[in-house]
Design a protein around this motif. Sequence first.
Motif, PDB file in Angstrom:
ATOM      1  N   SER A 242       0.832  -1.202   0.000  1.00 39.21           N
ATOM      2  CA  SER A 242       0.000   0.000   0.000  1.00 39.21           C
ATOM      3  C   SER A 242       0.870   1.258   0.000  1.00 39.21           C
ATOM      4  O   SER A 242       0.600   2.221  -0.733  1.00 39.21           O
ATOM      5  CB  SER A 242      -0.915  -0.009   1.230  1.00 39.21           C
ATOM      6  OG  SER A 242      -1.717   1.150   1.268  1.00 39.21           O
ATOM      7  N   ASN A 246       1.137   4.138  -2.886  1.00 38.28           N
ATOM      8  CA  ASN A 246       0.931   5.533  -2.510  1.00 38.28           C
ATOM      9  C   ASN A 246       2.093   6.408  -2.977  1.00 38.28           C
ATOM     10  O   ASN A 246       1.895   7.523  -3.487  1.00 38.28           O
ATOM     11  CB  ASN A 246       0.766   5.644  -0.992  1.00 38.28           C
ATOM     12  CG  ASN A 246       0.388   7.046  -0.559  1.00 38.28           C
ATOM     13  OD1 ASN A 246      -0.396   7.726  -1.208  1.00 38.28           O
ATOM     14  ND2 ASN A 246       0.966   7.499   0.539  1.00 38.28           N
ATOM     15  N   ILE A 291      -4.994   4.468  -7.788  1.00 40.13           N
ATOM     16  CA  ILE A 291      -6.036   4.746  -6.788  1.00 40.13           C
ATOM     17  C   ILE A 291      -6.832   3.480  -6.490  1.00 40.13           C
ATOM     18  O   ILE A 291      -7.146   3.176  -5.333  1.00 40.13           O
ATOM     19  CB  ILE A 291      -6.962   5.883  -7.274  1.00 40.13           C
ATOM     20  CG1 ILE A 291      -6.179   7.202  -7.343  1.00 40.13           C
ATOM     21  CG2 ILE A 291      -8.174   6.024  -6.355  1.00 40.13           C
ATOM     22  CD1 ILE A 291      -6.933   8.345  -7.987  1.00 40.13           C
ATOM     23  N   GLU A 292      -7.161   2.711  -7.555  1.00 42.61           N
ATOM     24  CA  GLU A 292      -7.871   1.443  -7.371  1.00 42.61           C
ATOM     25  C   GLU A 292      -7.055   0.475  -6.515  1.00 42.61           C
ATOM     26  O   GLU A 292      -7.598  -0.233  -5.661  1.00 42.61           O
ATOM     27  CB  GLU A 292      -8.160   0.805  -8.735  1.00 42.61           C
ATOM     28  CG  GLU A 292      -9.251   1.495  -9.538  1.00 42.61           C
ATOM     29  CD  GLU A 292      -9.414   0.874 -10.917  1.00 42.61           C
ATOM     30  OE1 GLU A 292      -8.605  -0.043 -11.251  1.00 42.61           O
ATOM     31  OE2 GLU A 292     -10.314   1.287 -11.663  1.00 42.61           O
ATOM     32  N   LEU A 294      -4.822   1.202  -4.232  1.00 39.85           N
ATOM     33  CA  LEU A 294      -4.847   1.660  -2.840  1.00 39.85           C
ATOM     34  C   LEU A 294      -6.168   1.295  -2.173  1.00 39.85           C
ATOM     35  O   LEU A 294      -6.200   0.874  -1.010  1.00 39.85           O
ATOM     36  CB  LEU A 294      -4.617   3.176  -2.788  1.00 39.85           C
ATOM     37  CG  LEU A 294      -3.172   3.640  -3.001  1.00 39.85           C
ATOM     38  CD1 LEU A 294      -3.109   5.139  -3.210  1.00 39.85           C
ATOM     39  CD2 LEU A 294      -2.305   3.241  -1.811  1.00 39.85           C
ATOM     40  N   GLU A 295      -7.261   1.462  -2.900  1.00 41.73           N
ATOM     41  CA  GLU A 295      -8.578   1.105  -2.359  1.00 41.73           C
ATOM     42  C   GLU A 295      -8.661  -0.406  -2.121  1.00 41.73           C
ATOM     43  O   GLU A 295      -9.244  -0.856  -1.130  1.00 41.73           O
ATOM     44  CB  GLU A 295      -9.673   1.565  -3.320  1.00 41.73           C
ATOM     45  CG  GLU A 295      -9.816   3.083  -3.377  1.00 41.73           C
ATOM     46  CD  GLU A 295     -10.793   3.550  -4.455  1.00 41.73           C
ATOM     47  OE1 GLU A 295     -11.151   2.718  -5.327  1.00 41.73           O
ATOM     48  OE2 GLU A 295     -11.183   4.742  -4.439  1.00 41.73           O
ATOM     49  N   ALA A 296      -8.070  -1.193  -3.032  1.00 34.67           N
ATOM     50  CA  ALA A 296      -8.076  -2.646  -2.885  1.00 34.67           C
ATOM     51  C   ALA A 296      -7.272  -3.063  -1.654  1.00 34.67           C
ATOM     52  O   ALA A 296      -7.683  -3.961  -0.907  1.00 34.67           O
ATOM     53  CB  ALA A 296      -7.494  -3.304  -4.141  1.00 34.67           C
ATOM     54  N   CYS A 297      -6.137  -2.404  -1.426  1.00 36.53           N
ATOM     55  CA  CYS A 297      -5.318  -2.694  -0.242  1.00 36.53           C
ATOM     56  C   CYS A 297      -6.111  -2.424   1.035  1.00 36.53           C
ATOM     57  O   CYS A 297      -6.084  -3.224   1.986  1.00 36.53           O
ATOM     58  CB  CYS A 297      -4.045  -1.852  -0.258  1.00 36.53           C
ATOM     59  SG  CYS A 297      -2.817  -2.360  -1.481  1.00 36.53           S
ATOM     60  N   ALA A 298      -6.807  -1.296   1.063  1.00 36.32           N
ATOM     61  CA  ALA A 298      -7.602  -0.935   2.244  1.00 36.32           C
ATOM     62  C   ALA A 298      -8.737  -1.928   2.460  1.00 36.32           C
ATOM     63  O   ALA A 298      -9.033  -2.331   3.596  1.00 36.32           O
ATOM     64  CB  ALA A 298      -8.155   0.482   2.082  1.00 36.32           C
ATOM     65  N   SER A 299      -9.378  -2.361   1.364  1.00 36.70           N
ATOM     66  CA  SER A 299     -10.490  -3.307   1.463  1.00 36.70           C
ATOM     67  C   SER A 299     -10.010  -4.664   1.975  1.00 36.70           C
ATOM     68  O   SER A 299     -10.645  -5.269   2.847  1.00 36.70           O
ATOM     69  CB  SER A 299     -11.151  -3.476   0.097  1.00 36.70           C
ATOM     70  OG  SER A 299     -12.145  -4.475   0.138  1.00 36.70           O
TER      71      SER A 299
END
Length: 326
Positions: A242, A246, A291-292, A294-299
């Motif tokens: 992540s 970033n 961006i996708e 990063l969102e996938a890492c957070a999910s």
Amino acid sequence: MQKIKEHIKNNEYKPVYLLCGTEDYLKKLYQDKLKAGILAGSDDMNYSYFEGKETEPLKIMEAADTLPFFSEHRLICVKNSGLFKSSNDLADYLKTMPDSTHIVFVEKEVDKRNRLYKAVKELGYISEMNGMDERNLKLWVSTTLKASGKKITESSALYFLNKCGTDMVLLSQELEKLICYAYDRDVIKNEDIDAVCTTLVTGKVFQMIDAIASGRQGQALTLYYDLLTLREKPLSILFLLSRQFNILLQVKELSGHGYNNSIIASKVSLPPFAVNKYIAQAKNFSKTRLIEALEACASIEEQIKTGRLNETMGIELLIVSYSRSA
């Protein structure tokens, strides 16, 4: 740092020094140099050392008021005390301190508005010791090896830094390994570096993202399994992935706005010599794709922490998904 070298060479010392910044190796090096120079071989009877945020200014002042025993100087070293981020009486005391006493403060973080900082700036010398740039790091590597009768080319020195990072404490340990491994050979080569030097985890993660961006799914998974073999925790690897995505997003944005490498390095907290690598890697991703990611890492992190997804499998799915559609 050059000023400190001059003080030592001329045997003319300021009453107080502040060595601050993030590079622990350099701070320790010059702390030791000042100790050797000021005490001039006298024993530790004239030396006092304080460390930690529990350090009491009164204790420092009491030690400073003690006259040296069979020596011209008394030295006090105060390390990681936090005194440059708090209110205390040392700023006033330094103005009345005995001429025979010298104090060396060693701190990672300081507040330049602090009264003690301003007093040291007025009465003594402050040296900020942060990471070296590429040119000076390569020079330091070459000089360190030369002292042991070894040589290294500029390209191999850069290869060494890319593999092992920029922490000079860790680099010095890796150089010791290289010197011992090369034994009776004069020149250090890339093969030697690969044979004995430890690749930073962040370096393996960089290679993993490189493989993902190029669609080399097998290599990306192999690197992941290598990290697991080294007992890196899956969530730690996810954090580094992540973080890497970033950094790439920031580098892509800054580069796109025309910022030069030195500004990008400063804004993203990268070593200057690494910026070109990140710019090149960022070109393999669109802004939307980063961006996708990063969102996938957070999910995935959220699913792992709530028990809905096995942690090892979660990172595998991330790697497979993004390397397949790269």
